[in-house]
Each structure stands twice: as structure tokens, then as C-alpha cells.
Design an enzyme around this catalytic site. Structure first.
Site, PDB file in Angstrom:
ATOM      1  N   GLY A 143       0.811  -1.221   0.000  1.00  0.00           N
ATOM      2  CA  GLY A 143       0.000   0.000   0.000  1.00  0.00           C
ATOM      3  C   GLY A 143       0.841   1.266   0.000  1.00  0.00           C
ATOM      4  O   GLY A 143       0.416   2.307  -0.522  1.00  0.00           O
ATOM      5  N   ALA A 145      -7.329  -6.290   3.430  1.00  0.00           N
ATOM      6  CA  ALA A 145      -8.711  -6.738   3.651  1.00  0.00           C
ATOM      7  C   ALA A 145      -8.932  -8.189   3.234  1.00  0.00           C
ATOM      8  O   ALA A 145      -9.955  -8.779   3.602  1.00  0.00           O
ATOM      9  CB  ALA A 145      -9.673  -5.814   2.887  1.00  0.00           C
ATOM     10  N   CYS A 183       8.898  -2.811 -14.057  1.00  0.00           N
ATOM     11  CA  CYS A 183       8.645  -2.116 -15.319  1.00  0.00           C
ATOM     12  C   CYS A 183       7.728  -3.001 -16.149  1.00  0.00           C
ATOM     13  O   CYS A 183       8.020  -4.188 -16.329  1.00  0.00           O
ATOM     14  CB  CYS A 183       9.980  -1.901 -16.046  1.00  0.00           C
ATOM     15  SG  CYS A 183       9.837  -1.083 -17.635  1.00  0.00           S
ATOM     16  N   GLU A 240      -4.311   5.412   7.404  1.00  0.00           N
ATOM     17  CA  GLU A 240      -3.559   4.258   7.923  1.00  0.00           C
ATOM     18  C   GLU A 240      -3.771   4.186   9.430  1.00  0.00           C
ATOM     19  O   GLU A 240      -3.663   5.181  10.129  1.00  0.00           O
ATOM     20  CB  GLU A 240      -2.065   4.407   7.572  1.00  0.00           C
ATOM     21  CG  GLU A 240      -1.118   3.466   8.282  1.00  0.00           C
ATOM     22  CD  GLU A 240      -1.406   1.976   8.095  1.00  0.00           C
ATOM     23  OE1 GLU A 240      -1.438   1.511   6.941  1.00  0.00           O
ATOM     24  OE2 GLU A 240      -1.592   1.281   9.116  1.00  0.00           O
TER      25      GLU A 240
HETATM   26  P1  NAD Z   1       0.172  -5.105   4.749  1.00  0.00           P
HETATM   27  O1  NAD Z   1      -0.398  -6.118   5.677  1.00  0.00           O
HETATM   28  O2  NAD Z   1       1.634  -4.923   4.680  1.00  0.00           O
HETATM   29  O3  NAD Z   1      -0.466  -3.658   5.068  1.00  0.00           O
HETATM   30  C1  NAD Z   1      -1.831  -3.436   5.314  1.00  0.00           C
HETATM   31  C2  NAD Z   1      -1.955  -2.093   6.031  1.00  0.00           C
HETATM   32  O4  NAD Z   1      -3.323  -1.781   6.226  1.00  0.00           O
HETATM   33  C3  NAD Z   1      -1.292  -2.096   7.407  1.00  0.00           C
HETATM   34  O5  NAD Z   1      -0.349  -1.043   7.452  1.00  0.00           O
HETATM   35  C4  NAD Z   1      -2.441  -1.916   8.371  1.00  0.00           C
HETATM   36  O6  NAD Z   1      -2.084  -1.186   9.513  1.00  0.00           O
HETATM   37  C5  NAD Z   1      -3.446  -1.165   7.520  1.00  0.00           C
HETATM   38  N1  NAD Z   1      -4.825  -1.343   7.962  1.00  0.00           N
HETATM   39  C6  NAD Z   1      -5.460  -2.493   8.274  1.00  0.00           C
HETATM   40  N2  NAD Z   1      -6.739  -2.248   8.572  1.00  0.00           N
HETATM   41  C7  NAD Z   1      -6.935  -0.912   8.462  1.00  0.00           C
HETATM   42  C8  NAD Z   1      -8.055  -0.087   8.612  1.00  0.00           C
HETATM   43  N3  NAD Z   1      -9.244  -0.577   8.953  1.00  0.00           N
HETATM   44  N4  NAD Z   1      -7.886   1.239   8.381  1.00  0.00           N
HETATM   45  C9  NAD Z   1      -6.687   1.754   8.040  1.00  0.00           C
HETATM   46  N5  NAD Z   1      -5.586   1.001   7.881  1.00  0.00           N
HETATM   47  C10 NAD Z   1      -5.715  -0.325   8.075  1.00  0.00           C
HETATM   48  O7  NAD Z   1      -0.447  -5.439   3.302  1.00  0.00           O
HETATM   49  P2  NAD Z   1       0.128  -4.975   1.866  1.00  0.00           P
HETATM   50  O8  NAD Z   1       1.272  -5.832   1.506  1.00  0.00           O
HETATM   51  O9  NAD Z   1       0.297  -3.496   1.821  1.00  0.00           O
HETATM   52  O10 NAD Z   1      -1.078  -5.407   0.907  1.00  0.00           O
HETATM   53  C11 NAD Z   1      -2.320  -4.715   0.991  1.00  0.00           C
HETATM   54  C12 NAD Z   1      -3.380  -5.467   0.218  1.00  0.00           C
HETATM   55  O11 NAD Z   1      -3.121  -5.359  -1.186  1.00  0.00           O
HETATM   56  C13 NAD Z   1      -3.420  -6.965   0.525  1.00  0.00           C
HETATM   57  O12 NAD Z   1      -4.758  -7.380   0.611  1.00  0.00           O
HETATM   58  C14 NAD Z   1      -2.734  -7.582  -0.647  1.00  0.00           C
HETATM   59  O13 NAD Z   1      -3.148  -8.921  -0.889  1.00  0.00           O
HETATM   60  C15 NAD Z   1      -3.165  -6.650  -1.768  1.00  0.00           C
HETATM   61  N6  NAD Z   1      -2.224  -6.632  -2.906  1.00  0.00           N
HETATM   62  C16 NAD Z   1      -2.659  -6.208  -4.117  1.00  0.00           C
HETATM   63  C17 NAD Z   1      -1.777  -6.154  -5.179  1.00  0.00           C
HETATM   64  C18 NAD Z   1      -2.162  -5.696  -6.524  1.00  0.00           C
HETATM   65  O14 NAD Z   1      -1.486  -5.993  -7.480  1.00  0.00           O
HETATM   66  N7  NAD Z   1      -3.202  -4.948  -6.656  1.00  0.00           N
HETATM   67  C19 NAD Z   1      -0.457  -6.521  -5.010  1.00  0.00           C
HETATM   68  C20 NAD Z   1      -0.039  -6.922  -3.767  1.00  0.00           C
HETATM   69  C21 NAD Z   1      -0.919  -6.945  -2.717  1.00  0.00           C
END
Ligand code: NAD
Length: 546
Positions: A165, A254, A395, A183
Site C-alpha cells: 500500500g 482486507a 517495469c 492508515e
Molecule cells: P500489509 O499487511 O503490509 O499492510 C496493510 C496495512 O493496512 C497495514 O499497514 C495496516 O495497519 C493497515 N490497515 C489495516 N486495517 C486498516 C483499517 N481498517 N484502516 C486503516 N488502515 C488499516 O499489506 P500490503 O502488503 O500493503 O497489501 C495490501 C493489500 O493489497 C493486501 O490485501 C494484498 O493482498 C493486496 N495486494 C494487491 C496487489 C495488486 O497488485 N493490486 C499486489 C499486492 C498486494
């Protein structure tokens, strides 16, 4: 326990192929979120089963000959087998279970018993490069969501500053967009601010909105709960003249209602305590909060924001009856690129030398003049991305482009102008991923949940001699949602490496094009038919009356 990837030209392993993989294992922990628990990203995504497994993997890689293959089963090394010099040096399967076993409860129980882990997409495959890995994808996504309009003067509302994120404000800034990111964990805010990725941390929502909309600060973080803050903003958006966010999305973890999403009404300590004592209650409250967040996102869509889910399964976990009115990012914006095999390619200078990264970046910026956006991205990335771990770059390159670059880099390595470079990609790629709510949502042929493609991909990657081939399963709640294939290939400057890079990378992206052509996407069919294409599609309809 801290782990830092070895730098320099001295290797501990018998080949650069093994040394590069070992440095990547170290690197995912160096840049990971909770290295002491082997957790790399996405809440629970781990690099290895446990510390004894980690140490055994390191020992095995140090001794591995080039005609041997190390076999990993769910993050644990089980043995070394004699193969041949162009076979993968590491094959890995993580958390793959038959459908009836792929339940959340069984996953969590087996995880507690030390029997399984969630490998993420790139954690257990040692391909994670920190937020840099998704920066290019987030940039491509926001750019597509802006539909060709300039980002200047526009803003994004999002949440989550974790491993992935934290890419959001940086990618948005590259497009001229401002970002308000919510956050819950102040440590995550501090971490990104210290890395130079935030301009301001607001004290409250009023201040945050003023900063982000006045242009006084481009990347603004607000400590809070996404459900609460999104709901507040949606309420304000009802007032006439309220300047709604242009884009709205979310990157809290989530996908995991137990460990990944803080329910409203709890602080971090209360959350950690309750999820040990009563995990079912935490999940219930998290889903309730997610539903409120979804409700707010839908209201913002009604008020004029472009709203989408960015691959965190918020819509699945929220169980809000209208959640799927929010489009998924892949189907809405990125699939046309996947049809041409264009996806999240990446490279890592395993020497640790920034000059090596400059060599690869320089080649990438010059080799594809027909796609000026590649050079544009490289320029922005070199200017704006704070380094993390071993020098690395993501990239978005397509079929044929990846192998062309990698072979050209291998020539530079052979000529002594560059140290060894590891090429890889995110698993969420054209052929590598099946996830019916992320990568393959709404496929034209209804193949959203069909896992044949990543399995075929892994077979082809092994046939092509990739240095590491991984097959992961898990997803939302870590069970039953996704299957993916991952690949790493090392440019060590040898002619054999050139062959492996050419074959493995072309097989991977070629299968991606075929998969989309088979599903009926005209852009993919055009890529198959393009002059000089090495992908041959077989249409069984032609044989109907034969
Ligand atoms: P992470 O666990 O490192 O970080 C999640 C963050 O969300 C944490 O900092 C946590 O404190 C915060 N958080 C949790 N609940 C919250 C709330 N209710 N309000 C505010 N903040 C809150 O996870 P990440 O590695 O950053 O991944 C995030 C999500 O993105 C995951 O679900 C992951 O599977 C997904 N993801 C998507 C892609 C993509 O290509 N789109 C790639 C990788 C990961």
C-alpha cells in the site's frame, strides 16, 4: 532477527544462479514487514516455513551444484535431486491443497500446527522487492483510471500504508495526483515518511482535506480507520460543492478478515488481543467495518468519484450486497495490457551496486522506442522511487520485450560492464495468475477460476530452464481463491543463461498471450497474428467438419 542481503562480487554459493536466489531470499526479509517472524508482506506472507527451514535453505543453496534442483514444499526444503544444468535450481510449491481442503479454518489450523504458510505472491518465491514491486502497476492502474486526463489538480482517497500500500502515494505523485491515505498504524506512517514517501501527516480530517485539495502537500497520511474516515468523507460529499476525490480505492490487507483489517472501535493493541482470544468476533467486526467502507465507496461513486478495488479482496470479505458494483482493477483497467503479455516485469542488481541498476535501466529506456511510455517510466522511476533493499526496478514489459532486455543485459554481464542481474515478475501476470476476484475476474470465456493456466505456466517455465519456479495457492483468507506461478531467471553472463532467459521469459509471456487469445480477447489474437510472432494459436473450430 534482522537479515540483510549480501552485496558485492564475492559469492558464497557455487554459482551465481544459486547466489542470486540466496540474496533474494535475504532481500525479501531485508525489505519485509516483520522479518523476525519471516513475514514479508500482505499480513502473513512468509519467506520460509520457519527459522530452521530458513537456515536449511541457506545451507542447501550454498552447496547446490548447477545440475541439482532444490525442492521446497510449503517453505520447507525437503531435498536436493540430480537434474541437469539447464533445469531449475529451485522448485517450490506453497499451500496447494485440493478444493475440499481449501478452507480458511483448515488453513489457520494447519498454519498454527506449522504445516502450512501463506506464501503471498512473491514472499515465499523470494521475488518481493518492497513497494517498488507494485509501484509500476499502481502507476499503470492510476493512469488508466484517469482515462487520459492529467493528474494535476486531482486527488486519490485510499487506505493502507503496508508493504504494498505504501506504493500508492508515490505512484500517484508520479502522475501529478495528490493522495490522502488513511492508515491505522502510526509506525507504518513513520516508516514511509522516513523513506521520503510522504509530504505531510495530518492531525485530523479537516487538515488532511485542506492539505490535499489546496495542493499544499501532495502525499498526505491521516492516522485513522479507513471505514470511519471514508464514511466521514462520503457524508461530507453529500454537501453541494464538496470536491470529491477523483479516484477512490483501498490497500488495507482486507483479504484477511482476521489479521489484515482493523475493525472500527478497536485500537491496535485491542485488536491483537481480541484476535487471539476470539478470532471469530474479530472477523465479524472486521467484515462489518469493511461493509461500511464499501458503503462509503459506493456513495462516493454516486457523487462522481471513480471507484475501484485494487486487488485486496475488500469486496469479497465485506459481504456487502452491492460490493460488486465496485469494479475490480484488472477487469476495468489492466486486462488490455495482459492481452499483449505486458505485465509487472522486474529486475534486481544482486551485486547491490546501483551502477548495475543504471545499466539495466538504461537498456530498458532505449530498447523499445515504439513504446515511449517505457522510457518515460524508467526516467520517473529513477528520479522518484526511494531505494529499498538490493537495487531493483519494476517495469511493465510485454511478450518479446522481456527476453530482449534480459539477453541484452546478459551480454553486458559477460562483457564485465554489469554484475549479475535477476529477472522476475509479480505472480499477478498475464499467464501466472488465476484469481476470480483479482487477476481473472470477468474473463470473456468464463475461465475466471480455472487454474490450468498457472499450472501450464509453471510446467513451461521448468521446461525453459528458469532458475526458480514456484506454484502458490491461497488468496482471500489464504484458501481456495488463487493459484499462481512465479519465475526468476539469473543473467550471469554465460551463453547458457542467455538461452534460459530467452526461453523461459518468452514461454511465460507467450502463454499469457495465448491464454487471452483463447479466451476471446481480440487484442491478444492480434498479438498472436502480429508479423514475426512466435506464438501459434490452435483454433479447434477450424477442425469441426474435418
Ligand atoms: P500489509 O499487511 O503490509 O499492510 C496493510 C496495512 O493496512 C497495514 O499497514 C495496516 O495497519 C493497515 N490497515 C489495516 N486495517 C486498516 C483499517 N481498517 N484502516 C486503516 N488502515 C488499516 O499489506 P500490503 O502488503 O500493503 O497489501 C495490501 C493489500 O493489497 C493486501 O490485501 C494484498 O493482498 C493486496 N495486494 C494487491 C496487489 C495488486 O497488485 N493490486 C499486489 C499486492 C498486494
Amino acid at each position: 532477527m534482522t537479515v540483510r542481503a549480501l552485496r558485492g562480487s564475492e559469492r558464497r554459493c557455487r554459482s551465481w544462479r544459486a547466489e542470486a536466489l540466496l540474496r533474494m531470499l535475504e532481500n525479501v526479509l531485508e525489505v519485509g514487514e516483520r522479518p523476525e517472524d519471516l513475514v514479508v508482506y500482505a499480513s502473513l506472507g512468509k519467506a520460509a516455513r520457519d527459522w530452521p527451514s530458513y537456515r536449511a535453505i541457506v545451507a542447501a543453496l550454498r552447496e547446490l551444484e548447477e545440475d541439482q534442483t532444490l525442492v521446497l514444499q510449503t517453505g520447507r526444503p525437503v531435498g536436493v535431486l540430480r537434474t541437469h544444468a539447464n533445469a531449475p535450481m529451485v522448485v517450490s510449491a506453497v499451500n496447494n491443497t485440493v478444493g475440499r481442503w481449501a478452507t480458511e479454518e483448515r488453513f489457520y489450523q494447519r498454519m498454527r500446527d506449522g504445516q502450512t504458510i501463506w506464501g503471498g505472491l512473491t514472499a515465499a518465491a523470494w521475488q518481493y522487492i518492497g513497494r517498488q514491486g507494485v509501484l509500476a502497476g499502481t502507476y499503470e492502474l492510476f493512469r488508466a483510471a484517469l482515462a487520459g486526463q492529467p493528474g494535476e489538480g486531482r486527488w486519490v482517497l485510499t487506505a493502507g500504508l503496508g508493504g504494498m500500500g505504501s506504493a500508492q502515494p508515490i505512484s500517484a505523485g508520479m502522475l501529478g495526483l495528490s493522495t490522502l491515505v488513511v492508515e491505522a498504524d502510526p509506525a507504518k506512517i513513520d516508516k514511509l515518511r522516513d523513506a521520503g514517501g510522504l509530504d505531510a501527516v495530518a492531525g485530523d480530517l479537516d487538515e488532511a482535506l485542506t492539505l490535499v485539495r489546496s495542493g499544499a502537500a501532495r502525499a498526505v497520511a491521516l492516522r485513522g480507520n479507513a471505514a470511519t474516515v471514508f464514511t466521514d468523507i462520503a457524508a461530507r460529499a453529500q454537501a453541494p460543492g464538496f470536491d470529491v476525490p477523483d479516484l477512490v480505492t483501498d490497500q488495507t490487507a482486507a483479504h484477511d478478515a482476521r489479521y489484515g483489517y482493523l475493525p472500527e472501535g478497536l485500537d491496535l493493541a485491542g485488536w491483537h488481543e481480541l484476535r487471539e482470544r476470539d478470532p471469530a468476533e474479530v472477523e465479524r467486526r472486521a467484515r462489518e467495518s469493511m461493509s461500511r467502507q464499501v458503503e462509503a465507496m459506493l456513495a462516493l461513486a454516486d457523487a462522481g468519484s471513480v471507484v475501484f478495488e485494487n486487488g485486496n479482496n475488500l469486496r469479497v470479505q465485506a459481504s456487502h450486497p452491492r460490493a460488486f458494483e465496485i469494479p475490480g482493477f484488472m477487469e476495468a483497467y489492466l486486462r488490455p495490457l495482459f492481452c499483449r503479455g505486458i505485465g509487472p516485469f522486474r529486475w534486481v542488481a544482486v551485486s547491490g551496486d546501483e551502477d548495475d541498476l543504471a545499466v539495466v535501466d538504461g537498456l530498458a529506456a532505449t530498447l523499445f522506442p515504439e513504446r515511449p511510455e517505457v522510457a518515460e517510466w524508467i526516467k520517473l522511476a529513477r528520479e522518484r522511487i526511494p531505494p529499498q533493499g538490493l537495487p531493483a526496478r519494476s517495469c511493465w514489459l510485454g511478450h518479446g520485450e522481456r527476453s530482449r532486455l534480459a539477453v541484452a543485459v546478459n551480454d553486458e554481464v559477460r562483457a564485465g560492464r554489469c554484475g549479475p542481474v535477476l529477472f522476475s515478475r509479480d505472480h499477478l501476470d498475464s499467464a501466472g495468475m488465476t484469481h476470480p476476484k483479482i487477476g481473472t475476474e470477468g474473463m470473456k470465456d468464463g475461465s475466471d477460476g480455472v487454474t490450468d493456466w498457472p499450472l501450464l505456466d509453471a510446467m513451461l517455465l521448468s521446461a525453459g530452464g528458469a532458475d526458480l519456479v514456484a506454484v502458490h495457492s491461497g488468496g482471500g483468507g489464504y484458501a481456495g481463491w488463487m493459484q499462481s506461478a512465479g519465475v526468476s531467471v539469473v543473467a550471469d553472463g554465460t551463453p547458457a543463461a542467455a538461452g534460459r532467459l530467452q526461453l523461459a521469459l518468452d514461454l511465460d509471456s507467450g502463454l499469457g498471450v495465448l491464454r487471452h487469445a483463447t479466451a476471446g480477447y481480440p487484442e491478444a489474437a492480434e498479438a498472436v497474428d502480429a508479423p514475426g510472432s512466435d506464438v501459434i494459436s490452435i483454433n479447434t473450430e477450424e477442425y469441426r467438419d474435418a
